[in-house]
Write an enzyme that holds these catalytic residues in place. Structure first.
Site, PDB file in Angstrom:
ATOM      1  N   ARG A  89      14.498   0.200   5.230  1.00 57.71           N
ATOM      2  CA  ARG A  89      14.499  -1.125   4.607  1.00 57.71           C
ATOM      3  C   ARG A  89      13.091  -1.653   4.383  1.00 57.71           C
ATOM      4  O   ARG A  89      12.930  -2.699   3.761  1.00 57.71           O
ATOM      5  CB  ARG A  89      15.269  -2.097   5.498  1.00 57.71           C
ATOM      6  CG  ARG A  89      16.713  -2.334   5.028  1.00 57.71           C
ATOM      7  CD  ARG A  89      17.302  -3.390   5.887  1.00 57.71           C
ATOM      8  NE  ARG A  89      18.464  -4.077   5.419  1.00 57.71           N
ATOM      9  CZ  ARG A  89      19.727  -3.663   5.473  1.00 57.71           C
ATOM     10  NH1 ARG A  89      19.986  -2.448   5.884  1.00 57.71           N
ATOM     11  NH2 ARG A  89      20.707  -4.442   5.111  1.00 57.71           N
ATOM     12  N   ARG A 128      34.142 -10.109   1.310  1.00 53.37           N
ATOM     13  CA  ARG A 128      34.194  -9.205   2.464  1.00 53.37           C
ATOM     14  C   ARG A 128      34.221  -9.998   3.766  1.00 53.37           C
ATOM     15  O   ARG A 128      34.876  -9.603   4.730  1.00 53.37           O
ATOM     16  CB  ARG A 128      32.987  -8.249   2.425  1.00 53.37           C
ATOM     17  CG  ARG A 128      33.024  -7.185   3.506  1.00 53.37           C
ATOM     18  CD  ARG A 128      31.937  -6.147   3.324  1.00 53.37           C
ATOM     19  NE  ARG A 128      30.622  -6.625   3.719  1.00 53.37           N
ATOM     20  CZ  ARG A 128      29.496  -5.924   3.585  1.00 53.37           C
ATOM     21  NH1 ARG A 128      29.530  -4.718   3.053  1.00 53.37           N
ATOM     22  NH2 ARG A 128      28.341  -6.403   3.970  1.00 53.37           N
ATOM     23  N   ARG A 146      19.810 -12.772   2.912  1.00 53.20           N
ATOM     24  CA  ARG A 146      19.790 -11.301   2.982  1.00 53.20           C
ATOM     25  C   ARG A 146      19.319 -10.707   1.655  1.00 53.20           C
ATOM     26  O   ARG A 146      18.574  -9.730   1.632  1.00 53.20           O
ATOM     27  CB  ARG A 146      21.174 -10.767   3.356  1.00 53.20           C
ATOM     28  CG  ARG A 146      21.482 -10.982   4.832  1.00 53.20           C
ATOM     29  CD  ARG A 146      22.959 -10.902   5.113  1.00 53.20           C
ATOM     30  NE  ARG A 146      23.514  -9.576   4.921  1.00 53.20           N
ATOM     31  CZ  ARG A 146      24.823  -9.354   4.787  1.00 53.20           C
ATOM     32  NH1 ARG A 146      25.684 -10.355   4.800  1.00 53.20           N
ATOM     33  NH2 ARG A 146      25.259  -8.120   4.645  1.00 53.20           N
TER      34      ARG A 146
HETATM   35  O1  C5P Z   1      22.946  -2.482   6.378  1.00 55.61           O
HETATM   36  P1  C5P Z   1      23.735  -3.705   6.733  1.00 55.61           P
HETATM   37  O2  C5P Z   1      23.887  -4.654   5.579  1.00 55.61           O
HETATM   38  O3  C5P Z   1      25.010  -3.395   7.408  1.00 55.61           O
HETATM   39  O4  C5P Z   1      22.846  -4.467   7.803  1.00 55.61           O
HETATM   40  C1  C5P Z   1      23.266  -5.689   8.355  1.00 55.61           C
HETATM   41  C2  C5P Z   1      22.088  -6.375   9.005  1.00 55.61           C
HETATM   42  O5  C5P Z   1      21.514  -5.535  10.009  1.00 55.61           O
HETATM   43  C3  C5P Z   1      20.939  -6.700   8.071  1.00 55.61           C
HETATM   44  O6  C5P Z   1      21.145  -7.891   7.337  1.00 55.61           O
HETATM   45  C4  C5P Z   1      19.796  -6.822   9.065  1.00 55.61           C
HETATM   46  O7  C5P Z   1      19.842  -8.064   9.738  1.00 55.61           O
HETATM   47  C5  C5P Z   1      20.117  -5.719  10.064  1.00 55.61           C
HETATM   48  N1  C5P Z   1      19.416  -4.458   9.734  1.00 55.61           N
HETATM   49  C6  C5P Z   1      18.043  -4.393   9.925  1.00 55.61           C
HETATM   50  N2  C5P Z   1      17.356  -3.250   9.633  1.00 55.61           N
HETATM   51  C7  C5P Z   1      17.997  -2.176   9.150  1.00 55.61           C
HETATM   52  C8  C5P Z   1      19.394  -2.221   8.934  1.00 55.61           C
HETATM   53  C9  C5P Z   1      20.083  -3.388   9.234  1.00 55.61           C
HETATM   54  O8  C5P Z   1      17.444  -5.363  10.352  1.00 55.61           O
HETATM   55  N3  C5P Z   1      17.296  -1.058   8.877  1.00 55.61           N
HETATM   56 MG    MG Z   2      26.893  -1.488   4.775  1.00 55.13          MG
END
Ligand code: C5P
Ligand code: MG
Length: 192
Positions: A89, A128, A146
């Site tokens: 990320r 969702r 986000r």
């Molecule tokens: O990937 P996903 O949308 O499921 O991730 C949910 C949350 O997990 C993100 O909004 C973030 O807060 C955290 N996350 C993160 N770093 C990552 C993956 C997820 O901080 N590499």
């Molecule tokens: Mg996902």
């Protein structure tokens, strides 16, 4: 090995498509979001720290997620490859991933970026949220944050993979089947 970074903003369909791709290509699915949520459910110290950040739509520090991914990759020997979903990320995460894979004499095959317009993402995430039970899907301000964090910290990764000639854009609106087909075409193209 076939190592795919499935890229895209929150709500782009990374999780949905990962499930299908790992079946078709025999890959291991590594979703840092899923791993973090499992830590939260298990009530670990890591989970506790992560929860406050996730609930605000902020990112967990690089060294934490890098450590998690390193452990998972080391624990899954002799597989066809990995689908990275929601990781990397940030640029430091992408660089660390390259190093971890290099140690295993492999690397990223391609980054497939699911492209979906922002208004559609917001609708999808709030939809969702009605069934996922995820706090970060239920609050509109968190959803918007986000997407903002994605645009600021994650989007630059496109250029990171473009520079390595590993980037492919995939139209992420349409039926799950049609999008899956586009992803498979892109994968079969780089494999050939
Ligand atoms: O990937 P996903 O949308 O499921 O991730 C949910 C949350 O997990 C993100 O909004 C973030 O807060 C955290 N996350 C993160 N770093 C990552 C993956 C997820 O901080 N590499
Ligand atoms: Mg996902």
């Amino acid at each position: 090995m076939l190592n795919i970074v499935l890229f895209g903003p929150p709500g782009a369909g990374k999780g949905t498509q990962s499930t299908r791709l790992l079946e078709k290509y025999g890959l291991v699915h590594l979703s840092t979001g899923d791993i973090l949520r499992a830590e939260i459910n298990a009530g670990t110290v890591l989970g506790l720290t992560a929860k406050s950040l996730i609930d605000k739509g902020e990112l967990v520090p690089d060294e934490v997620v890098i450590g998690m991914i390193d452990n998972k990759i080391s624990a899954s020997a002799n597989k066809n490859g990995f689908i990275f979903d929601g990781f990397p990320r940030t640029t430091p995460q992408a660089k660390a991933l390259d190093e971890v894979l290099q140690k295993k004499n492999t690397g990223i095959t391609c980054m497939l970026a699911l492209e979906v317009p922002e208004p559609e993402l917001i609708v999808r995430l709030l939809e969702r949220g009605k069934v996922s039970g995820r706090a970060d899907d239920q609050d509109e301000n968190t959803v918007i944050n986000r997407i903002k964090v994605y645009n600021e910290s994650t989007l630059p990764l496109k250029d990171f993979y473009k520079a390595q000639e590993k980037f492919a854009a995939i139209h992420g609106v349409g039926t799950v089947d049609a999008i899956f087909e586009s992803l498979c075409e892109a994968i079969d193209g780089v494999k050939a």
